[in-house]
Write a protein that holds these residues in place. Structure first.
Motif, PDB file in Angstrom:
ATOM      1  N   PHE A  27       0.821  -1.205   0.000  1.00  0.00           N
ATOM      2  CA  PHE A  27       0.000   0.000   0.000  1.00  0.00           C
ATOM      3  C   PHE A  27       0.858   1.260   0.000  1.00  0.00           C
ATOM      4  O   PHE A  27       1.950   1.269   0.556  1.00  0.00           O
ATOM      5  N   ASP A  28       0.313   2.336  -0.601  1.00  0.00           N
ATOM      6  CA  ASP A  28       0.997   3.626  -0.565  1.00  0.00           C
ATOM      7  C   ASP A  28       0.576   4.389   0.687  1.00  0.00           C
ATOM      8  O   ASP A  28      -0.202   3.879   1.507  1.00  0.00           O
ATOM      9  N   ASP A  29       1.053   5.626   0.835  1.00  0.00           N
ATOM     10  CA  ASP A  29       0.749   6.405   2.034  1.00  0.00           C
ATOM     11  C   ASP A  29      -0.702   6.880   2.100  1.00  0.00           C
ATOM     12  O   ASP A  29      -1.141   7.405   3.122  1.00  0.00           O
ATOM     13  N   LYS A  30      -1.465   6.670   1.030  1.00  0.00           N
ATOM     14  CA  LYS A  30      -2.897   7.002   1.029  1.00  0.00           C
ATOM     15  C   LYS A  30      -3.747   5.751   1.278  1.00  0.00           C
ATOM     16  O   LYS A  30      -4.956   5.794   1.120  1.00  0.00           O
ATOM     17  N   ASP A  31      -3.079   4.650   1.619  1.00  0.00           N
ATOM     18  CA  ASP A  31      -3.720   3.364   1.888  1.00  0.00           C
ATOM     19  C   ASP A  31      -4.369   2.744   0.644  1.00  0.00           C
ATOM     20  O   ASP A  31      -5.297   1.950   0.743  1.00  0.00           O
ATOM     21  N   GLU A  32      -3.852   3.122  -0.522  1.00  0.00           N
ATOM     22  CA  GLU A  32      -4.295   2.525  -1.785  1.00  0.00           C
ATOM     23  C   GLU A  32      -3.395   1.337  -2.089  1.00  0.00           C
ATOM     24  O   GLU A  32      -2.161   1.451  -2.005  1.00  0.00           O
ATOM     25  N   ARG A  33      -3.982   0.209  -2.440  1.00  0.00           N
ATOM     26  CA  ARG A  33      -3.158  -0.961  -2.757  1.00  0.00           C
ATOM     27  C   ARG A  33      -2.443  -0.731  -4.081  1.00  0.00           C
ATOM     28  O   ARG A  33      -3.067  -0.409  -5.087  1.00  0.00           O
ATOM     29  N   ILE A  34      -1.123  -0.919  -4.075  1.00  0.00           N
ATOM     30  CA  ILE A  34      -0.322  -0.677  -5.273  1.00  0.00           C
ATOM     31  C   ILE A  34       0.381  -1.947  -5.749  1.00  0.00           C
ATOM     32  O   ILE A  34       1.081  -1.927  -6.750  1.00  0.00           O
ATOM     33  N   GLY A  35       0.198  -3.054  -5.023  1.00  0.00           N
ATOM     34  CA  GLY A  35       0.836  -4.296  -5.439  1.00  0.00           C
ATOM     35  C   GLY A  35       0.426  -5.454  -4.549  1.00  0.00           C
ATOM     36  O   GLY A  35      -0.161  -5.274  -3.489  1.00  0.00           O
ATOM     37  N   PHE A  36       0.743  -6.633  -5.048  1.00  0.00           N
ATOM     38  CA  PHE A  36       0.468  -7.860  -4.305  1.00  0.00           C
ATOM     39  C   PHE A  36       1.536  -8.866  -4.694  1.00  0.00           C
ATOM     40  O   PHE A  36       1.818  -9.042  -5.878  1.00  0.00           O
ATOM     41  N   VAL A  37       2.158  -9.495  -3.709  1.00  0.00           N
ATOM     42  CA  VAL A  37       3.156 -10.526  -3.970  1.00  0.00           C
ATOM     43  C   VAL A  37       2.887 -11.718  -3.059  1.00  0.00           C
ATOM     44  O   VAL A  37       2.308 -11.574  -1.978  1.00  0.00           O
ATOM     45  N   SER A  38       3.298 -12.889  -3.525  1.00  0.00           N
ATOM     46  CA  SER A  38       3.128 -14.082  -2.701  1.00  0.00           C
ATOM     47  C   SER A  38       4.245 -15.074  -3.009  1.00  0.00           C
ATOM     48  O   SER A  38       4.899 -14.997  -4.046  1.00  0.00           O
ATOM     49  N   ALA A  39       4.430 -15.993  -2.067  1.00  0.00           N
ATOM     50  CA  ALA A  39       5.404 -17.068  -2.237  1.00  0.00           C
ATOM     51  C   ALA A  39       4.845 -18.288  -1.515  1.00  0.00           C
ATOM     52  O   ALA A  39       4.131 -18.160  -0.515  1.00  0.00           O
ATOM     53  N   GLU A  40       5.175 -19.464  -2.043  1.00  0.00           N
ATOM     54  CA  GLU A  40       4.652 -20.697  -1.458  1.00  0.00           C
ATOM     55  C   GLU A  40       5.731 -21.762  -1.421  1.00  0.00           C
ATOM     56  O   GLU A  40       6.538 -21.879  -2.348  1.00  0.00           O
ATOM     57  N   SER A  41       5.738 -22.539  -0.346  1.00  0.00           N
ATOM     58  CA  SER A  41       6.576 -23.728  -0.246  1.00  0.00           C
ATOM     59  C   SER A  41       5.621 -24.902  -0.053  1.00  0.00           C
ATOM     60  O   SER A  41       5.110 -25.130   1.046  1.00  0.00           O
ATOM     61  N   HIS A  42       5.350 -25.592  -1.138  1.00  0.00           N
ATOM     62  CA  HIS A  42       4.389 -26.703  -1.139  1.00  0.00           C
ATOM     63  C   HIS A  42       5.155 -28.018  -1.066  1.00  0.00           C
ATOM     64  O   HIS A  42       5.921 -28.345  -1.963  1.00  0.00           O
ATOM     65  N   VAL A  43       4.935 -28.760   0.013  1.00  0.00           N
ATOM     66  CA  VAL A  43       5.614 -30.041   0.209  1.00  0.00           C
ATOM     67  C   VAL A  43       4.747 -31.190  -0.269  1.00  0.00           C
ATOM     68  O   VAL A  43       5.198 -32.081  -0.982  1.00  0.00           O
ATOM     69  N   ALA A  44       3.459 -31.178   0.124  1.00  0.00           N
ATOM     70  CA  ALA A  44       2.532 -32.252  -0.249  1.00  0.00           C
ATOM     71  C   ALA A  44       1.108 -31.740  -0.140  1.00  0.00           C
ATOM     72  O   ALA A  44       0.843 -30.751   0.557  1.00  0.00           O
ATOM     73  N   ASP A  45       0.200 -32.400  -0.826  1.00  0.00           N
ATOM     74  CA  ASP A  45      -1.207 -32.046  -0.712  1.00  0.00           C
ATOM     75  C   ASP A  45      -1.712 -32.384   0.690  1.00  0.00           C
ATOM     76  O   ASP A  45      -1.260 -33.357   1.309  1.00  0.00           O
ATOM     77  N   VAL A  46      -2.651 -31.600   1.183  1.00  0.00           N
ATOM     78  CA  VAL A  46      -3.231 -31.856   2.501  1.00  0.00           C
ATOM     79  C   VAL A  46      -3.841 -33.256   2.508  1.00  0.00           C
ATOM     80  O   VAL A  46      -4.569 -33.642   1.599  1.00  0.00           O
ATOM     81  N   GLY A  47      -3.479 -34.022   3.536  1.00  0.00           N
ATOM     82  CA  GLY A  47      -3.985 -35.388   3.666  1.00  0.00           C
ATOM     83  C   GLY A  47      -3.147 -36.441   2.971  1.00  0.00           C
ATOM     84  O   GLY A  47      -3.424 -37.628   3.071  1.00  0.00           O
ATOM     85  N   ALA A  48      -2.087 -36.024   2.270  1.00  0.00           N
ATOM     86  CA  ALA A  48      -1.254 -36.980   1.533  1.00  0.00           C
ATOM     87  C   ALA A  48      -0.572 -37.966   2.486  1.00  0.00           C
ATOM     88  O   ALA A  48      -0.407 -39.135   2.165  1.00  0.00           O
TER      89      ALA A  48
END
Length: 145
Positions: A27-48
């Motif tokens: 977010f910028d200083d006006k609280d406007e969203r200016i971006g989105f980032v994500s990262a994931e570490s996937h080992v196995a499917d849930v219940g595997a």
């Protein structure tokens, strides 16, 4: 000026039993969203239910992400068990520690140890403001799993 760097890691032997996700709304200083980032570490499917750590998953894996330049962010940390503990004994399934490190402009300004329930994982939301330029340490280079 640079954006934020976020990293999580754990020394817990059973860390491989969890998928991890980091998401940030920037977010910028006006609280406007200016971006989105994500990262994931996937080992196995849930219940595997793998019986042991997969060979391609490092025992000391970490997960990191970098944001674009922003005033503040909303960070979401998800630690999701895909395989439950093999033991039902409360003594042997105590919460484990997850290290959270946050840097901005190349300087680490926040470190926390989060307590993670082995059965349920964690879902966490944090607002992180750009720090003042004092009392920070240089950020170490990190490897992303």
């Amino acid at each position: 000026m640079k954006g934020f760097s976020i990293e999580i890691a754990s020394r817990f032997d059973g860390w491989w039993r969890y998928n991890a996700v980091l998401m940030c709304g920037c977010f910028d200083d006006k609280d406007e969203r200016i971006g989105f980032v994500s990262a994931e570490s996937h080992v196995a499917d849930v219940g595997a239910g793998p019986a042991e750590r997969p060979a391609d998953i490092a025992p000391d894996r970490s997960l990191a992400l970098e944001t674009p330049l922003c005033d503040h962010l909303v960070l979401y940390v998800y630690i999701i068990p895909h395989t439950l503990p093999q033991d039902n004994d409360i003594e042997s399934t105590k919460p484990f520690e997850l290290d959270l490190k946050i840097a901005c402009d190349g300087r680490t300004f926040r470190r926390e140890q989060l307590s993670i329930n082995q059965w349920s994982g964690i879902s966490l939301e944090l607002r992180i403001d750009r720090p003042e330029a004092t009392n920070t340490e240089p950020a170490a280079k990190s490897e992303q799993a």
